[in-house]
Design an enzyme around this catalytic site. Sequence first.
Site, PDB file in Angstrom:
ATOM      1  N   ARG A  85     138.603  17.586 116.299  1.00  0.00           N
ATOM      2  CA  ARG A  85     138.468  18.703 117.254  1.00  0.00           C
ATOM      3  C   ARG A  85     139.553  18.664 118.331  1.00  0.00           C
ATOM      4  O   ARG A  85     139.877  19.688 118.910  1.00  0.00           O
ATOM      5  CB  ARG A  85     137.060  18.704 117.877  1.00  0.00           C
ATOM      6  N   TYR A  89     141.529  21.922 119.549  1.00  0.00           N
ATOM      7  CA  TYR A  89     141.673  22.374 120.940  1.00  0.00           C
ATOM      8  C   TYR A  89     143.155  22.525 121.318  1.00  0.00           C
ATOM      9  O   TYR A  89     143.525  23.484 121.984  1.00  0.00           O
ATOM     10  CB  TYR A  89     140.974  21.398 121.901  1.00  0.00           C
ATOM     11  N   TYR A 111     132.079  31.736 125.650  1.00  0.00           N
ATOM     12  CA  TYR A 111     130.655  31.924 125.928  1.00  0.00           C
ATOM     13  C   TYR A 111     130.225  30.971 127.045  1.00  0.00           C
ATOM     14  O   TYR A 111     130.862  29.943 127.286  1.00  0.00           O
ATOM     15  CB  TYR A 111     129.820  31.744 124.657  1.00  0.00           C
TER      16      TYR A 111
END
Length: 281
Positions: A85, A89, A111
């Site tokens: 990850r 990113y 979100y």
Amino acid sequence: MSLKAAEINKDSLSLQQNAGRVTFVGTGLQLAGQVSVLSKSYIENADLVFSLVPDGFTERWLVSLNPNHRSLQPYYAQKDEVKNRRDTYSQMVEAILEQVRSGLNVVVALYGHPGVFACVSHLSIKQARQEGHHAQMLPGISAEACLWADLGIDPGTSGHQSYEATQFMLYQHIPNPKTHLLLWQIALAGEHTLTEFSTTSERLEILVEHLSQWYPLAHEVIIYEAANFPHLKPRIERFNLSQLPYVELSTISTLLIPPSEKLALNVDILKRLGIEAGDIG
Ligand SMILES: C[S@@+](CC[C@H](N)C(=O)[O-])C[C@H]1O[C@@H](n2cnc3c(N)ncnc32)[C@H](O)[C@@H]1O
């Protein structure tokens, strides 16, 4: 020239000529209803909107506000791909910065609150400012804000602590059983490789054993999932701490451990302030 105008002038001098702009906004947790008026206006007026939102409906709502839209979702590992990850990113940051460098007014809609347990916003803003672009973040409604509302808890009553679950396990954090404890990303607890999207019962058993230093195994804890749509109810599941390894968890689950002990007065401070214990409400 007023002091404020001079400051603005100084600020703009330090920005590159033709500098781009990037603004991170939060869309809240629930479709269309939890975005601030200001954030919505930024979305509508952007040259380009990137987004990372929980579902296709929210994405389509963003497109209805501004058709110049790109999802950041494809940067996550696809199907059987194994991808760290951290790579995801940094690719997201690079995709955003590329557009900012070309002089566009870019808005990134994430979100929840765009800067709460979310590194892409902080990394991008730092990089953009280093390169002389204008970068800012507007606040949004986080999962935590929804949790206090849905559970009817005022975190100010006893205070609270908040950790990312894996960080809580890997570092020497000391929870205070007299306050509320929130563990974010509980479904990834102990997943240190940053390549998987779930954890195992074995890792959660280790977490429970660790937590049992401060909380009784029979202490009631709560898995909370805010509803992403206005017609749905939040998931609020209460169970004993010992059952955590066997409860269904998803990437949107947050664990709340309410206080297991009462607040205790600090008699030394009371004495120094000249307050009698009986005077405290
Ligand atoms: C990477 S963080 C993003 C948090 C987001 N920036 C915010 O402000 O809420 C993801 C974690 O947020 C929490 N979360 C996200 N959606 C949620 C929801 N619908 N209900 C409860 N917690 C949620 C979970 O702990 C999840 O693992």
